[in-house]
Motif scaffolding. Structure first.
Motif, mmCIF file in Angstrom:
data_model
loop_
_atom_site.group_PDB
_atom_site.id
_atom_site.type_symbol
_atom_site.label_atom_id
_atom_site.label_comp_id
_atom_site.label_asym_id
_atom_site.label_seq_id
_atom_site.Cartn_x
_atom_site.Cartn_y
_atom_site.Cartn_z
ATOM 1 N N LEU A 1 91.966 3.146 48.328
ATOM 2 C CA LEU A 1 93.167 3.985 48.260
ATOM 3 C C LEU A 1 94.145 3.460 47.213
ATOM 4 N N ALA A 2 94.244 2.141 47.100
ATOM 5 C CA ALA A 2 95.122 1.563 46.076
ATOM 6 C C ALA A 2 94.593 1.867 44.676
ATOM 7 N N ALA A 3 93.278 1.876 44.512
ATOM 8 C CA ALA A 3 92.697 2.224 43.208
ATOM 9 C C ALA A 3 92.945 3.694 42.901
ATOM 10 N N TYR A 4 92.882 4.543 43.902
ATOM 11 C CA TYR A 4 93.157 5.965 43.684
ATOM 12 C C TYR A 4 94.608 6.180 43.255
ATOM 13 N N MET A 5 95.529 5.441 43.879
ATOM 14 C CA MET A 5 96.950 5.620 43.564
ATOM 15 C C MET A 5 97.358 4.958 42.259
ATOM 16 N N GLY A 6 96.461 4.218 41.639
ATOM 17 C CA GLY A 6 96.760 3.638 40.336
ATOM 18 C C GLY A 6 97.221 2.204 40.379
ATOM 19 N N TRP A 7 97.203 1.568 41.526
ATOM 20 C CA TRP A 7 97.617 0.167 41.611
ATOM 21 C C TRP A 7 96.537 -0.755 41.070
ATOM 22 N N PHE A 8 95.287 -0.321 41.144
ATOM 23 C CA PHE A 8 94.156 -1.047 40.582
ATOM 24 C C PHE A 8 93.315 -0.053 39.788
ATOM 25 N N GLN A 9 92.407 -0.550 38.972
ATOM 26 C CA GLN A 9 91.555 0.336 38.184
ATOM 27 C C GLN A 9 90.394 0.825 39.043
ATOM 28 N N PRO A 10 90.189 2.136 39.136
ATOM 29 C CA PRO A 10 89.082 2.659 39.948
ATOM 30 C C PRO A 10 87.709 2.206 39.466
ATOM 31 N N ARG A 11 87.542 2.000 38.168
ATOM 32 C CA ARG A 11 86.245 1.554 37.647
ATOM 33 C C ARG A 11 85.931 0.135 38.118
ATOM 34 N N VAL A 12 86.930 -0.738 38.154
ATOM 35 C CA VAL A 12 86.725 -2.102 38.649
ATOM 36 C C VAL A 12 86.397 -2.058 40.139
ATOM 37 N N TYR A 13 87.067 -1.169 40.878
ATOM 38 C CA TYR A 13 86.778 -1.000 42.306
ATOM 39 C C TYR A 13 85.336 -0.575 42.506
ATOM 40 N N ALA A 14 84.876 0.415 41.757
ATOM 41 C CA ALA A 14 83.517 0.917 41.924
ATOM 42 C C ALA A 14 82.485 -0.138 41.542
ATOM 43 N N ARG A 15 82.717 -0.852 40.468
ATOM 44 C CA ARG A 15 81.763 -1.888 40.056
ATOM 45 C C ARG A 15 81.715 -3.029 41.066
ATOM 46 N N SER A 16 82.873 -3.436 41.566
ATOM 47 C CA SER A 16 82.910 -4.507 42.562
ATOM 48 C C SER A 16 82.236 -4.066 43.850
ATOM 49 N N MET B 1 82.948 14.793 39.517
ATOM 50 C CA MET B 1 83.848 13.945 40.260
ATOM 51 C C MET B 1 84.141 12.708 39.409
ATOM 52 N N THR B 2 85.362 12.303 39.384
ATOM 53 C CA THR B 2 85.761 11.152 38.587
ATOM 54 C C THR B 2 85.675 9.879 39.421
ATOM 55 N N THR B 3 85.802 8.751 38.760
ATOM 56 C CA THR B 3 85.789 7.474 39.456
ATOM 57 C C THR B 3 87.000 7.354 40.369
ATOM 58 N N ARG B 4 88.087 7.954 39.966
ATOM 59 C CA ARG B 4 89.297 7.930 40.791
ATOM 60 C C ARG B 4 89.074 8.694 42.097
ATOM 61 N N THR B 5 88.404 9.844 42.025
ATOM 62 C CA THR B 5 88.097 10.618 43.224
ATOM 63 C C THR B 5 87.098 9.868 44.100
ATOM 64 N N PHE B 6 86.144 9.187 43.469
ATOM 65 C CA PHE B 6 85.214 8.353 44.231
ATOM 66 C C PHE B 6 85.979 7.297 45.022
ATOM 67 N N ALA B 7 86.958 6.654 44.392
ATOM 68 C CA ALA B 7 87.744 5.631 45.080
ATOM 69 C C ALA B 7 88.491 6.225 46.267
ATOM 70 N N LEU B 8 89.002 7.431 46.126
ATOM 71 C CA LEU B 8 89.697 8.082 47.232
ATOM 72 C C LEU B 8 88.743 8.372 48.386
ATOM 73 N N ILE B 9 87.595 8.972 48.102
ATOM 74 C CA ILE B 9 86.668 9.375 49.162
ATOM 75 C C ILE B 9 86.115 8.149 49.890
#
Length: 171
Positions: A68-83, A1-9
């Motif tokens: 959801l915004a990180a999943y759609m590419g408006w923000f970086q999913p890695r920054v979302y996960a770290r925050s 699973m990628t960080t982007r998928t993590f942001a979606l779930i």
């Protein structure tokens, strides 16, 4: 699973938890031994498990929308996960300290909320700080270079490399 998928779930999960926290029918009154709250708007136990109020519900809605915004590419999913790892790690530790488990009576952070926040922080930390290679294949090397046998003729006849002449002029 990628960080982007993590942001979606996790975005869907926290957005859903926030929306359920806005429905009075999903809240039951907190137990009598629960710590007292000064801010008690929509104060109750979400699905009978998690103590929430309007402020915590708004935090869940914002975290879900950010995911959801990180999943759609408006923000970086890695920054979302770290925050998310840092924020929920802090909230989980605050929930373990008796003087801070209600954040001065504003947000309930005790009981099963502590486990929810610490598990979220651990999952977000894993996806936020792990190395992603970007490739999914396991075979090393390139298939195109596996066969080094020279090709004698092209399908349309003639030499495979048109830059080479077919016949060498004899002198």
């Amino acid at each position: 699973m990628t960080t982007r998928t993590f942001a979606l779930i996790f975005g869907i999960a926290y957005l859903g938890a926030g929306l359920l926290g806005l429905m009075p029918g999903m809240l039951i009154p907190p137990p009598p031994d629960a710590p007292p709250m000064r801010f008690d708007v929509m104060n109750g136990m979400l699905l009978g498990l998690f103590h929430v109020n309007m402020l915590l519900t708004l935090v869940y809605l914002m975290i879900g929308a950010w995911g959801l915004a990180a999943y759609m590419g408006w923000f970086q999913p890695r920054v979302y996960a770290r925050s998310l790892a840092l924020l929920y790690g802090l909230l989980g530790v605050m929930g373990l300290v008796p003087a801070l488990n209600t954040v001065f009576g504003l947000v309930p952070l005790h009981g099963t909320d502590v486990w929810l926040h610490l598990v979220t922080a651990a999952a977000a930390g894993y996806f936020g700080w792990r190395e992603e290679t970007g490739e999914r294949r396991t075979v090393t090397g390139d298939r195109r270079q596996a066969s080094r046998a020279p090709i004698a003729n092209e399908r349309r006849q003639g030499m495979y490399d048109r830059r080479r002449t077919a016949f060498v002029a004899q002198a």
